[in-house]
Structures are given as C-alpha cells and as structure tokens.
Design a protein around this motif. Structure first.
Motif, short mmCIF file in Angstrom:
data_model
loop_
_atom_site.label_atom_id
_atom_site.label_comp_id
_atom_site.label_asym_id
_atom_site.label_seq_id
_atom_site.Cartn_x
_atom_site.Cartn_y
_atom_site.Cartn_z
N MET A 335 0.83 -1.21 0.00
CA MET A 335 0.00 0.00 0.00
C MET A 335 0.87 1.25 0.00
O MET A 335 0.57 2.23 -0.71
CB MET A 335 -0.93 -0.01 1.22
CG MET A 335 -2.03 -1.07 1.15
SD MET A 335 -2.87 -1.35 2.74
CE MET A 335 -3.63 0.26 3.00
N LEU A 338 2.39 1.65 -3.50
CA LEU A 338 1.40 2.08 -4.48
C LEU A 338 1.07 3.57 -4.35
O LEU A 338 0.72 4.23 -5.35
CB LEU A 338 0.12 1.26 -4.32
CG LEU A 338 0.19 -0.20 -4.79
CD1 LEU A 338 -1.01 -1.00 -4.27
CD2 LEU A 338 0.26 -0.28 -6.32
N LYS A 339 1.18 4.11 -3.16
CA LYS A 339 0.88 5.52 -2.94
C LYS A 339 2.11 6.41 -3.05
O LYS A 339 2.00 7.64 -2.94
CB LYS A 339 0.24 5.70 -1.55
CG LYS A 339 -1.20 5.23 -1.45
CD LYS A 339 -2.11 6.01 -2.38
CE LYS A 339 -3.58 5.65 -2.19
NZ LYS A 339 -4.47 6.40 -3.11
N ASN A 340 3.28 5.80 -3.22
CA ASN A 340 4.52 6.55 -3.31
C ASN A 340 4.71 7.06 -4.75
O ASN A 340 4.92 6.27 -5.66
CB ASN A 340 5.70 5.67 -2.91
CG ASN A 340 7.00 6.44 -2.78
OD1 ASN A 340 7.13 7.56 -3.30
ND2 ASN A 340 7.96 5.86 -2.09
N SER A 344 5.88 5.24 -8.89
CA SER A 344 4.70 5.09 -9.76
C SER A 344 5.00 4.31 -11.03
O SER A 344 4.09 3.83 -11.71
CB SER A 344 4.14 6.47 -10.12
OG SER A 344 5.14 7.24 -10.80
N VAL A 348 2.26 -3.53 -10.86
CA VAL A 348 1.71 -4.32 -9.75
C VAL A 348 2.48 -5.62 -9.58
O VAL A 348 2.76 -6.06 -8.46
CB VAL A 348 0.21 -4.60 -9.98
CG1 VAL A 348 -0.32 -5.59 -8.93
CG2 VAL A 348 -0.59 -3.31 -9.93
N ILE A 351 5.68 -4.94 -7.78
CA ILE A 351 5.43 -4.62 -6.37
C ILE A 351 5.16 -5.88 -5.56
O ILE A 351 5.68 -6.06 -4.45
CB ILE A 351 4.25 -3.63 -6.25
CG1 ILE A 351 4.65 -2.28 -6.83
CG2 ILE A 351 3.83 -3.48 -4.79
CD1 ILE A 351 3.51 -1.29 -6.94
N PRO A 375 -5.37 -3.70 -6.26
CA PRO A 375 -4.17 -2.85 -6.20
C PRO A 375 -4.24 -1.67 -7.16
O PRO A 375 -3.87 -0.55 -6.80
CB PRO A 375 -3.05 -3.82 -6.58
CG PRO A 375 -3.56 -5.16 -6.17
CD PRO A 375 -5.02 -5.12 -6.43
N THR A 376 -4.72 -1.88 -8.38
CA THR A 376 -4.81 -0.81 -9.36
C THR A 376 -5.81 0.26 -8.92
O THR A 376 -5.54 1.46 -9.03
CB THR A 376 -5.24 -1.38 -10.73
OG1 THR A 376 -4.29 -2.36 -11.15
CG2 THR A 376 -5.31 -0.28 -11.78
N TYR A 378 -6.72 0.90 -5.85
CA TYR A 378 -6.15 1.59 -4.68
C TYR A 378 -5.14 2.64 -5.13
O TYR A 378 -5.12 3.76 -4.57
CB TYR A 378 -5.47 0.57 -3.76
CG TYR A 378 -4.86 1.20 -2.52
CD1 TYR A 378 -5.63 1.49 -1.41
CD2 TYR A 378 -3.49 1.50 -2.49
CE1 TYR A 378 -5.07 2.07 -0.29
CE2 TYR A 378 -2.91 2.07 -1.36
CZ TYR A 378 -3.72 2.36 -0.27
OH TYR A 378 -3.16 2.95 0.85
N ARG A 379 -4.31 2.32 -6.11
CA ARG A 379 -3.30 3.27 -6.60
C ARG A 379 -3.98 4.50 -7.22
O ARG A 379 -3.47 5.63 -7.11
CB ARG A 379 -2.41 2.57 -7.64
CG ARG A 379 -1.46 3.50 -8.38
CD ARG A 379 -0.58 2.70 -9.31
NE ARG A 379 0.75 2.51 -8.76
CZ ARG A 379 1.68 1.74 -9.29
NH1 ARG A 379 1.42 1.05 -10.39
NH2 ARG A 379 2.87 1.63 -8.72
N ASN A 380 -5.13 4.31 -7.83
CA ASN A 380 -5.79 5.42 -8.53
C ASN A 380 -6.71 6.25 -7.63
O ASN A 380 -7.25 7.28 -8.08
CB ASN A 380 -6.62 4.87 -9.69
CG ASN A 380 -5.75 4.25 -10.78
OD1 ASN A 380 -4.60 4.65 -10.95
ND2 ASN A 380 -6.30 3.27 -11.49
#
Length: 381
Positions: A335, A338-340, A344, A348, A351, A375-376, A378-380
């Motif tokens: 997580m 993905l937010k870093n 970017s 996935v 990661i 995961p995708t 969450y990243r968006n």
C-alpha cells in the motif's frame, strides 16, 4: 455405435489413460517418489477394477478365479488414495507396518472368496457367476465399498483440514495450490464413488436401461476426471510438495495448567505484551516478511523466541494465523509503495514480488481482503 459399445469404449480409454499416467509416475525422476508411487498404485487398482466392463466374456469363463480376484481389488483403491493424500500433505510421511491396517478389508474379502468361491468346480463357479447379483458375496463386496467410501471420505477431508491449519500457522508463502488440488481431487473422486453406490442400488432395481444409462454417465465422468488428473499432474509438478507433520497447532501446545511458557502467572500478561510489542517492532524495522518463503521456524531463529512460544504468541494471543499475520505486513508495504509517487513506474507485478508475494492471484486476493480494493484501484484513489 450402440450405447454398450460407447460404454466399453469410454471404459477402455479411461483405463488406458490411467495406466499411462501410472507408468509416467513410476518412471519419472523426482524427489516425491513415495507420493508418485502411491498415486500410481491408486491408478493401477482403479484401472484393474474398471477394466471389467470390456473384458471378454469367454476369457472370464475360462478364468473365473482371476475375475473373482479382480473384484477384490476395489478394496485397495481408496486406501491407496488416502495414503497418497497423506504423503503429499506431509513431506516426512513414510509407510510403516501400522499402515497395513488399510489392506485388512482386501485380505478379509479374499479370505471369504477363498472359502466360498476359489475352490468351487467349474460348474459351480459358472452358476455363481450367472447369478452373482443375487449372491451374498456381491452384497458383502458392495457393503465393503460403501463403508470404505464413507470412512475414507471423512479421513481424507480431516487430513486436508489439518494440513491447511498447520500450513496457515507455520508458513507464509501464499500459494494454496496444493490444498486446492487435493481438495478438488478428493471432491471429484468421492462424488464418483457416491454416484457408484447409487448406480449399484439401481443395479438391484432390475431396470436394465436405467442401469446402462447410469453406468454410461458414470463412465463419462470417470474419463473426464481421469483426463483432468493427467493434465493437472503434468502442468503443475509443484503440487507434489508437503509440510512437516510433526508441526503442532497452537491450540494443541498452549499450556493447560496455570503456568505459561511465556511467563509466570503473576507477570504473564506483562510478558506477553512486551513480546508482542517486540515482535511487531521487529516486523516493521527488519521486514523479514520480504522473504517469500518465510516460515515460523525461520522467524523464531531471527527474533530469538522459541518456535513453540512464537506460535502461541501469534496464533493464540494475537489471534491470527502466522499466514495472515505476515501477509498483513506485506499488504501494508505494498500500500505504501502504491501511494509513493516516486515508485509510480513500478507495475503491480513488480510490487508484489518486492513485498514477498510470488503469485499475482494470491496478492490480489489478500490485497482486496485488507482494503476492499484491487491494487490498481487503490493506486488510482
């Protein structure tokens, strides 16, 4: 082609595929020799039992004792399958004299046939064979098969339940393919066996067309399942791995008396709290979960807590399986990545490997379990 020819053709093909896979399992170079040999025995016994559909009638009448003995082979099929399941689940499994108990029904059946059938003259054996469906010997044989189906279905699923529980408490590799394969395999096999019991009941209903059709449907399912076994075994050789059967569940090793291996009764709660804090700090700072094959024994060695104590600490006091405990840290790490914005460019797939997973499907499953998002997604967000 009439239905009888179609039935014998399917049975012949099923026997051929079974023997071909058995030959492969007996000759392939592998470390899993015992499991492969037990599976091969199961396939050979199954093929012998299933071959009765297409054996020539004249051959049978000239070799009644061989045919009677073939009938008794059915008493070995489920024992071989059960031992195969145990050998795949537990890598340290070895055949021992105590396992001879599984062939007792086969020995008893042949003893009964020895007294009742093997020493009859040709005329008496012919008479028996022509009226076998009304004989007490066949009723006994069907009873043995029915009881075996019930007892071994219970036994197999108890073994799988134990395997899954031990795996979750001691291993973190999220691959559950072995359990899924064995569970699906057992379900398919026992569905066939319970259908076979129904078919035998129909046989005594004296409705020929119904028995033939039920036999045909069953043979089609047998052929489909046999081919599925072959495809699975060839495409997923990693399914033949096990765990140590000597590992215990936390509920079995939690002290039953008023003393605890984590501290005396007076300071037990304080000692447990300190160890939980130390464990969580270690997980955050050292990140041992990045090792995809991390086990509770390896973590025990790293943090210097006896493995039994660590198992009780995680599975009993934190109230999580070791499997879930470690994967939660992996998901939290994922997580953050993905937010870093600096990461970017990582996919996935990259990661999930970075945080300790080795399967995209498992990563997606556990990520959604903890975040309710893919995961995708969450990243968006």
């Amino acid at each position: 082609m009439n239905i009888v020819s179609f039935l014998t053709g399917m049975a012949g093909l099923s026997v051929f595929v079974s023997l071909l896979l058995a030959f492969f399992l007996l000759t392939v170079q592998t470390k899993n020799k015992l499991a492969n040999r037990l599976f091969a025995c199961y396939l050979i016994f199954f093929a012998i039992d299933n071959s009765g559909i297409f054996i020539d009638e004249n051959f049978i009448r000239n070799n009644f004792n061989l045919e009677f003995f073939r009938w008794t082979i059915c008493a070995l099929i489920l024992p071989a399958f059960y031992l195969y399941i145990v050998s795949v689940c537990f890598a340290d499994f070895r055949l021992k004299p105590k396992h001879l108990v599984h062939i007792i029904p086969f020995i008893i059946t042949n003893t009964v046939f020895l007294v009742r059938l093997y020493f009859l003259d040709d005329a008496q054996q012919t008479l028996f064979y022509e009226h076998r469906d009304q004989s007490p010997e066949m009723s006994y044989l069907f009873l043995v098969l029915g009881l075996q189906t019930i007892l071994y279905s219970i036994g197999v699923f108890l073994v799988l339940k134990k395997y899954r529980a031990i795996y979750q408490e001691n291993y973190t590799n999220p691959r559950t393919s072995i359990f899924k394969w064995l569970f699906q395999m057992a379900m398919a096999l026992f569905v066939l066996y319970y259908l076979s019991i129904i078919k035998n009941i129909v046989r005594y209903a004296n409705i020929d067309y119904l028995w033939i059709w039920s036999n045909t449907i069953l043979q089609f399912l047998v052929l489909a399942v046999t081919c599925w076994f072959v495809l699975k075994a060839l495409n997923y050789p990693e399914l033949f791995r096990g765990i140590d059967s000597k590992l215990e569940l936390a509920r079995d090793i939690v002290p039953k008396e008023n003393k605890d291996i984590l501290g005396t009764k007076g300071n037990q709660e304080e000692a447990i709290t300190k160890q939980i804090l130390a464990l969580k700090n270690y997980m955050t700072e050292k990140e041992p979960f990045l090792d995809p094959s991390l086990t509770i024994q390896e973590l025990s060695n790293q943090i210097d807590i006896p493995v039994r104590d660590l198992s009780i600490l995680i599975n009993h006091h934190i109230d999580q399986h070791f499997f879930d405990f470690v994967n939660e840290y992996r998901i939290q790490k994922a997580m953050n990545i993905l937010k870093n914005p600096l990461k970017s460019d990582l996919t996935v797939l990259e990661i999930l490997y970075e945080v300790g997973f080795n399967s995209k499907s498992s990563f997606n499953t556990y990520f959604k379990k903890y975040t309710n998002l893919t995961p995708t997604a969450y990243r968006n967000t």
